[in-house]
Design an enzyme around this catalytic site. Structure first.
Site, PDB file in Angstrom:
ATOM      1  N   ARG A 108      12.734  42.929  44.643  1.00  0.00           N
ATOM      2  CA  ARG A 108      11.782  43.117  43.610  1.00  0.00           C
ATOM      3  C   ARG A 108      11.711  41.625  42.896  1.00  0.00           C
ATOM      4  NH1 ARG A 108      12.939  46.733  39.116  1.00  0.00           N
ATOM      5  NH2 ARG A 108      14.824  46.181  39.177  1.00  0.00           N
ATOM      6  N   SER A 177      23.294  42.460  45.282  1.00  0.00           N
ATOM      7  CA  SER A 177      24.114  43.583  45.416  1.00  0.00           C
ATOM      8  C   SER A 177      24.985  43.759  46.446  1.00  0.00           C
ATOM      9  CB  SER A 177      23.317  44.833  45.024  1.00  0.00           C
ATOM     10  OG  SER A 177      22.985  44.794  43.720  1.00  0.00           O
ATOM     11  N   ASP A 230      24.307  44.536  39.809  1.00  0.00           N
ATOM     12  CA  ASP A 230      23.324  45.363  38.888  1.00  0.00           C
ATOM     13  C   ASP A 230      24.063  45.817  37.566  1.00  0.00           C
ATOM     14  OD1 ASP A 230      24.994  47.021  40.399  1.00  0.00           O
ATOM     15  OD2 ASP A 230      23.760  48.427  41.353  1.00  0.00           O
TER      16      ASP A 230
END
Length: 512
Positions: A108, A177, A230
């Site tokens: 994203r 991540s 995250d």
């Protein structure tokens, strides 16, 4: 009546007795099989027991393991990784910041507009992009050029009203991540790939540098101001909204936690200096283990069959990746004890065929005849016409596994609070607990994210209930669990904002 009549009568009576005995025997056999299924449930309940006493043992074990992980590398199952994030957003940040979130087969791009007062996120724009399959095994240059091109297209879509009026370059937070050994707030070395990625030339390289080079190749004046995971993003978002936020927990498909630790408590980095006197520590708490955790034979079998046996033990007991499969394993054993499930189904023997969202749907089925349970058993596990009494047993199994997971997660959270002296006990120092004299309580917020907590009502209720039981009525009102949304995206932009000011341009973390 005659001998023939008497013989017939006796024969009929004997046949009737035989039929009756057979029927009784069948009922007795069926009853025995039912009781065997019930016994499986009773044994499960006993082995999953999470009394407050046991939960407090887990709390103590978590706090001790945290201290051990801070004392030396490899000193604990908890990695206690330094993030080099010593400045969290305070709510006074303003301007436009960007974020990239790469955590799997999609990534994203975000743009976040900040006002200059707490919680003033004026707006944000998000764009999702799938990672082309061939790039997951190509070269680092190919992957990051693709990401940089996507960011460039995203920036070029900005309207004139969003054009930057100052010459200051754009600042970006990068949520990556994958296993990384952090070397500063904005840099880290990739240790290994997971989730289907296998780009060999990236291993051992600085992730931020690879991205920064790609941005330069695309002519973008964008600085990678922060490289985070995250969980750190969730903490940043929580702290931006509420300065009392000191920890963050993600409980979804996977699970992890991070928290704000005093720099002088990080013993394995003697001479660590930060401008704030503290640093965010990434616990990697999915790997926590203690003999006090209520482990069952189903947990052991799941672990042995997993790609990472003897690893991520805590995660395998509390996260959404595994709960559904633990329930499946229990139901499989029950089905072997009785034919009440109907004809044996090969589907029930397939690992992970019962996903946790389906398990949650069965658990929270409130229809009189448990029709949702029946539907899932038939459509997913190919077990049609399961009787209502067996459906009730299935719901009970879901309840036992969910309750254990939620209560253990609560114990883990309280363990963090105990380590930093926010549980009312005074905390832990030098591996030993301080006196039991109550300390002056401060309001403490834990940011929490992940579908298991936010979307699974019963799980959330069990976790909150356990928190209150462990902390007690005097302390629990001071502890707030606050749900966050999109720490991996918005949180990354906020960490970039907190580290983008002129005074933050130089490294604020030093080793003497």
């Amino acid at each position: 009546m005659g001998r023939l009549g008497v013989g017939l009568a006796v024969g009929c009576a004997m046949a009737a007795c035989i039929v009756a005995a057979a029927m009784v025997g069948k009922r007795v056999s069926k009853r025995r099989k039912w009781l065997k299924m019930v016994k499986v449930l009773e044994e499960l309940e006993e082995s999953c027991d999470t009394t407050v006493f046991r939960l407090k043992q887990v709390v103590d074990a978590m706090a001790v393991e945290m201290h051990a992980g801070l004392a030396s590398e490899g000193g604990s199952k908890l990695k206690m990784l330094l993030t080099y994030v010593d400045k969290l957003p305070k709510g006074s940040e303003e301007g436009t910041y960007y974020a990239l979130d790469l955590g799997g087969t999609n990534f994203r791009v975000l743009r976040v507009h900040l006002g200059d007062q707490r919680s003033a996120i004026l707006g944000q724009d998000i764009e999702r992009q799938p990672i082309p399959q061939h790039l997951m095994t190509s070269t680092s240059e190919d992957l990051f050029d693709f990401i940089a091109s996507s960011l460039k297209d995203f920036i070029e879509k900005e309207g004139n009203d969003l054009e930057q009026t100052s010459p200051r370059r754009r600042e970006l937070g990068f949520t990556f991540s994958f296993p990384v050994k952090q070397s500063s707030v904005s840099s880290g070395i990739l240790m290994k790939w997971t989730k289907g990625f296998a780009i060999e030339d990236m291993i051992g390289r600085d992730v931020s540098e690879c991205l920064q080079l790609a941005l330069s190749r695309k002519g973008l004046d964008v600085r990678v101001a922060a490289l985070i995971n995250d969980t750190v993003g969730t903490l940043a978002l929580g702290h931006y909204n509420d300065e009392d936020t000191v920890a963050a927990v993600i409980i979804g498909t996977g699970t992890n936690a991070c928290y704000l630790e005093r720099a002088d408590a990080i013993i394995k980095c003697q001479g660590l200096l930060t401008t704030s006197g503290s640093m965010v520590v990434n616990m990697e708490w999915g790997n926590f283990w203690s003999s006090h955790l209520p482990r069952t034979s189903y947990d052991i079998d799941l672990d042995v069959a997993s790609p990472n046996p003897n690893d991520q033990g805590f995660e395998k007991m509390i996260s959404g990746m595994y709960l559904g499969d633990i329930v499946r394993r229990v139901l499989l054993r029950m089905s072997k004890q009785s034919d009440d499930f109907g004809p044996s189904s090969s589907k029930l023997a397939i690992p992970f065929v019962l996903r946790t969202p389906l398990m949650a749907a069965m658990h929270e089925d409130d229809s009189p005849d448990l029709s949702e349970v029946a539907k899932i058993l038939e459509e997913v596990l190919e077990l049609p016409d399961v009787p209502v009494k067996v459906r009730k047993l299935v719901v009970k199994v879901c309840d036992v596994i969910t309750r254990r997971a939620a209560r253990l997660a609560a114990a883990g959270i309280v363990g963090i609070l105990k380590k930093i002296g926010r549980d009312g006990s005074g905390g832990i120092a030098s591996g030993k607990f301080r006196s039991n004299r109550p300390s002056r309580m401060r309001r403490t917020v834990v940011a929490i994210e992940g579908g298991l907590y936010t979307s699974y009502t019963t799980f959330r209720e069990y976790l909150n209930e356990a928190m209150a039981e462990i902390l007690g009525e005097e302390v629990s009102p001071y502890i707030v669990l606050r749900v966050m949304e999109d720490g991996s995206g918005t949180g990354a932009a906020l960490v970039a904002a907190a580290n983008s000011h002129p005074e933050a341009a130089a490294d604020t973390v030093q080793l003497q």
